[in-house]
Design an enzyme around this catalytic site. Structure first.
Site, mmCIF file in Angstrom:
data_model
loop_
_atom_site.group_PDB
_atom_site.id
_atom_site.type_symbol
_atom_site.label_atom_id
_atom_site.label_comp_id
_atom_site.label_asym_id
_atom_site.label_seq_id
_atom_site.Cartn_x
_atom_site.Cartn_y
_atom_site.Cartn_z
ATOM 1 C CG ASP A 113 -1.899 -1.158 1.037
ATOM 2 O OD1 ASP A 113 -2.697 -1.424 -0.009
ATOM 3 O OD2 ASP A 113 -2.363 -1.735 2.223
ATOM 4 N NE ARG A 114 0.026 8.332 -2.256
ATOM 5 C CZ ARG A 114 -0.769 9.217 -2.219
ATOM 6 N NH1 ARG A 114 -1.905 9.152 -2.597
ATOM 7 N NH2 ARG A 114 -0.156 10.691 -2.302
#
Length: 255
Positions: A113-114
């Protein structure tokens, strides 16, 4: 007498016609005609099979997997910083892998995930990429999660047994409370509340659901503030600093 001869002639003519009809039927069902029909049917069957025939076993395996063999396979270990997308392009101008990895024709094996940090694997080998991401392989991934609050063993046991999420029960996880790891500072830093302490957990899972670790810790009442993936299968961050990568030539590794 004339009538008898007339009758006899009619019988002869009738017999001749019957013989002709019989010969016609016999001709239409001759063995050669039957063989012709069988050959036509076999030809149609063989034509349908040809696209799937292959005498080269390696080509057969390639056709089944759909992933050609790479001449010089490599794997890239990347320590992904916070706020970096796991892709090489972005129309909104956000940071991507292209800003850190100047290697062509490699693709991420799985995602991160970012807002998560840590180990991301990239490779140019489609077969290896599938092996890493295939759920049936049950490749364990190790995460270091900094959670809000102080979970005790009873709380941790819930994760070890599996918790109920919106997309179903999780598989049992391997979880321990760990001392704070010696890791790089995050930019920007996490938002800590002065009156609430934090705890570091090492969590090992073999699933890959969307934001799974964050949802698991939230389920037991301890939201994740910072998440670092340290290890995937046999590969780990080791001494890689945030934003750095390591290239490994797989063809040089022993079989």
């Amino acid at each position: 007498m004339a009538n008898a001869q007339y009758t006899s002639m009619n019988e002869v003519i009738l017999c001749q016609k019957l013989v002709q009809v019989s010969q016609t039927k016999s001709t239409s069902t001759t063995p050669s005609s039957t063989t012709d029909r069988r050959e036509k049917r076999n030809n149609r069957f063989n034509k349908a099979k040809k696209p799937y025939q292959c005498t080269d076993k390696s080509k057969t395996r390639q056709a089944v997997s759909g992933k050609p063999k790479v001449k010089d396979p490599i794997i890239v270990l990347f320590n992904k910083p916070f706020d970096v997308l796991c892709q090489f392009t972005d129309e909104q101008g956000r940071q991507t892998l292209k800003d850190y990895i100047p290697i062509a024709d490699v693709y991420a094996a799985g995602r991160l995930d970012r807002d998560s940090e840590g180990l991301l694997l990239l490779t140019n080998d489609g077969k290896l990429q599938s092996q890493i991401t295939e759920p049936k392989k049950k490749t364990f991934k190790t995460y270091w999660a900094q959670v809000e609050g102080e979970p005790n063993e009873a709380d941790i046991d819930k994760l070890r047994q599996g918790v109920e999420l919106k997309d179903g029960m999780t598989l049992p996880a391997k979880v321990i409370i760990m001392t704070q790891p010696d890791v790089w500072p995050r930019t920007p830093p996490i938002r800590e509340r002065k009156d609430i302490s934090t705890t570091w957990l090492e969590i090992q899972i073999c699933e890959g659901r969307n934001r799974q670790v964050r949802r698991m810790t939230a389920n037991i009442g301890f939201p994740t503030l910072r998440l670092i993936r340290y290890k995937i299968g046999q590969w780990s961050l080791s001494d890689l600093k945030s934003g750095e990568y390591q290239r490994i030539e797989m063809s040089n590794k022993p079989a």
